[in-house]
Scaffold this motif. Sequence first.
Motif, mmCIF file in Angstrom:
data_model
loop_
_atom_site.group_PDB
_atom_site.id
_atom_site.type_symbol
_atom_site.label_atom_id
_atom_site.label_comp_id
_atom_site.label_asym_id
_atom_site.label_seq_id
_atom_site.Cartn_x
_atom_site.Cartn_y
_atom_site.Cartn_z
ATOM 1 N N LEU A 44 -3.140 5.122 -8.466
ATOM 2 C CA LEU A 44 -3.988 6.145 -7.857
ATOM 3 C C LEU A 44 -4.834 5.600 -6.716
ATOM 4 N N ASN A 45 -5.337 4.372 -6.843
ATOM 5 C CA ASN A 45 -6.162 3.824 -5.762
ATOM 6 C C ASN A 45 -5.394 3.695 -4.450
ATOM 7 N N PRO A 46 -4.255 2.994 -4.409
ATOM 8 C CA PRO A 46 -3.508 2.927 -3.145
ATOM 9 C C PRO A 46 -3.053 4.303 -2.658
ATOM 10 N N PHE A 47 -2.663 5.172 -3.578
ATOM 11 C CA PHE A 47 -2.201 6.514 -3.218
ATOM 12 C C PHE A 47 -3.300 7.311 -2.517
ATOM 13 N N LEU A 48 -4.554 7.086 -2.923
ATOM 14 C CA LEU A 48 -5.685 7.801 -2.336
ATOM 15 C C LEU A 48 -6.412 6.993 -1.261
ATOM 16 N N GLY A 49 -5.883 5.802 -0.946
ATOM 17 C CA GLY A 49 -6.502 4.982 0.087
ATOM 18 C C GLY A 49 -7.765 4.280 -0.356
ATOM 19 N N ILE A 50 -7.891 4.025 -1.662
ATOM 20 C CA ILE A 50 -9.064 3.359 -2.219
ATOM 21 C C ILE A 50 -8.729 1.880 -2.456
ATOM 22 N N PRO A 51 -9.578 0.942 -2.046
ATOM 23 C CA PRO A 51 -9.267 -0.484 -2.228
ATOM 24 C C PRO A 51 -9.067 -0.860 -3.700
ATOM 25 N N PHE A 73 -1.228 -6.607 -10.348
ATOM 26 C CA PHE A 73 -2.297 -7.552 -10.052
ATOM 27 C C PHE A 73 -3.526 -7.280 -10.917
ATOM 28 N N GLU A 74 -3.730 -6.020 -11.259
ATOM 29 C CA GLU A 74 -4.851 -5.663 -12.131
ATOM 30 C C GLU A 74 -4.497 -5.876 -13.606
ATOM 31 N N GLN A 75 -3.334 -5.382 -14.014
ATOM 32 C CA GLN A 75 -2.934 -5.465 -15.418
ATOM 33 C C GLN A 75 -2.801 -6.911 -15.877
ATOM 34 N N ASN A 76 -2.016 -7.696 -15.145
ATOM 35 C CA ASN A 76 -1.832 -9.089 -15.535
ATOM 36 C C ASN A 76 -3.008 -9.964 -15.118
ATOM 37 N N GLY A 77 -3.800 -9.485 -14.150
ATOM 38 C CA GLY A 77 -5.054 -10.172 -13.840
ATOM 39 C C GLY A 77 -6.027 -10.066 -14.997
ATOM 40 N N LEU A 78 -6.139 -8.862 -15.557
ATOM 41 C CA LEU A 78 -6.977 -8.679 -16.745
ATOM 42 C C LEU A 78 -6.446 -9.511 -17.903
ATOM 43 N N LEU A 79 -5.124 -9.475 -18.108
ATOM 44 C CA LEU A 79 -4.526 -10.254 -19.197
ATOM 45 C C LEU A 79 -4.844 -11.737 -19.038
ATOM 46 N N ALA A 80 -4.814 -12.243 -17.814
ATOM 47 C CA ALA A 80 -5.111 -13.658 -17.585
ATOM 48 C C ALA A 80 -6.530 -14.003 -18.037
ATOM 49 N N HIS A 81 -7.489 -13.150 -17.740
ATOM 50 C CA HIS A 81 -8.864 -13.397 -18.173
ATOM 51 C C HIS A 81 -8.978 -13.347 -19.698
ATOM 52 N N TRP A 193 -3.146 -7.020 -1.080
ATOM 53 C CA TRP A 193 -3.468 -6.362 0.192
ATOM 54 C C TRP A 193 -2.250 -5.634 0.736
ATOM 55 N N TRP A 194 -1.088 -6.292 0.745
ATOM 56 C CA TRP A 194 0.125 -5.656 1.275
ATOM 57 C C TRP A 194 0.531 -4.461 0.416
ATOM 58 N N THR A 195 0.537 -4.662 -0.901
ATOM 59 C CA THR A 195 0.986 -3.613 -1.805
ATOM 60 C C THR A 195 0.108 -2.377 -1.732
ATOM 61 N N SER A 196 -1.198 -2.560 -1.554
ATOM 62 C CA SER A 196 -2.125 -1.431 -1.611
ATOM 63 C C SER A 196 -2.434 -0.809 -0.256
ATOM 64 N N THR A 197 -1.999 -1.444 0.850
ATOM 65 C CA THR A 197 -2.364 -0.911 2.172
ATOM 66 C C THR A 197 -1.192 -0.742 3.136
ATOM 67 N N SER A 198 -0.092 -1.447 2.936
ATOM 68 C CA SER A 198 0.995 -1.390 3.919
ATOM 69 C C SER A 198 1.707 -0.037 3.896
ATOM 70 N N PRO A 199 1.997 0.537 5.061
ATOM 71 C CA PRO A 199 2.780 1.767 5.106
ATOM 72 C C PRO A 199 4.187 1.586 4.542
ATOM 73 N N ALA A 200 4.642 0.319 4.452
ATOM 74 C CA ALA A 200 5.971 0.048 3.894
ATOM 75 C C ALA A 200 5.951 -0.047 2.374
ATOM 76 N N SER A 201 4.765 -0.092 1.774
ATOM 77 C CA SER A 201 4.649 -0.169 0.316
ATOM 78 C C SER A 201 4.679 1.235 -0.278
ATOM 79 N N HIS A 202 5.598 1.470 -1.215
ATOM 80 C CA HIS A 202 5.711 2.821 -1.770
ATOM 81 C C HIS A 202 4.466 3.220 -2.553
ATOM 82 N N PHE A 203 3.639 2.255 -2.930
ATOM 83 C CA PHE A 203 2.403 2.597 -3.639
ATOM 84 C C PHE A 203 1.419 3.358 -2.752
#
Length: 270
Positions: A44-51, A73-81, A193-203
Amino acid sequence: MSLSAADLQAYLIRIGFEGEARADRETLARIVALHPGVIPFENLNPFLGIPVELTADAFMAKLVHGGRGGYCFEQNGLLAHVLETLGFKFTPLAARVLWMQDEDAETPRTHKLLMVDLPDGPVLADVGFGGAVCTGLLRLESGVPQETPHERFRLLEKDGEWRQQIEIRGEWRTTYRFTLEQALAIDDALGNWWTSTSPASHFTFSLVAARSPAGRRLALRNLDYTTHQPGEDTQRRRLAPDEVCAVLESDFGLRLADRDNLTAKIRTLA
């Protein structure tokens, strides 16, 4: 960075983990099975343009306390912590996604996963791969089908590169390829950054949500909603744009802060 005792407990409650959590195989297997069934994969964040923020505080606020999910990056980032707090030793890895693509497709390293050291050998732990997430631990053994709480998975290794595959109706399909080189925090930052902001990223232009509770898989891609139980035919339904938010709330358990703005963006998908 380790979590506080209160944050760790809040995470365990969020995923429905009961009993004492230890740095052992049983605990890790239970976490990997429970997490994708409760904390949905969503963009939802990348879809709505939210960082998308990659900090422990952001993970806790969004995925644990905020009634939201996130992507790898969030799911496995949380898991890492969580694993660091429990005392596990692990190595972050980065993969090139091949799901629904050709085997020789050239894709960026935009998927985060973890290789966890256990007394009987390393295993892969990944709670952030959407509708085809592996809900079990995978031993680093090439060519051996491995049972998980959902489908069977296997790993293939050639010249130091590994491929993860999922078995669907008797066919092995590649999800991603990776090496065992450690991914650094700067690699996550660049991939995020690429996944959440690039026009080429389907997210950034498609809506995605997935959840894998015991015995089922739920997946939403734009207006197409599928539910699947292993061994049975997949159920497919085309949603009207104004139905999507209700499904995100009821079936995926998401808490939507700006329903009107999201509904307006979803209407553009039609």
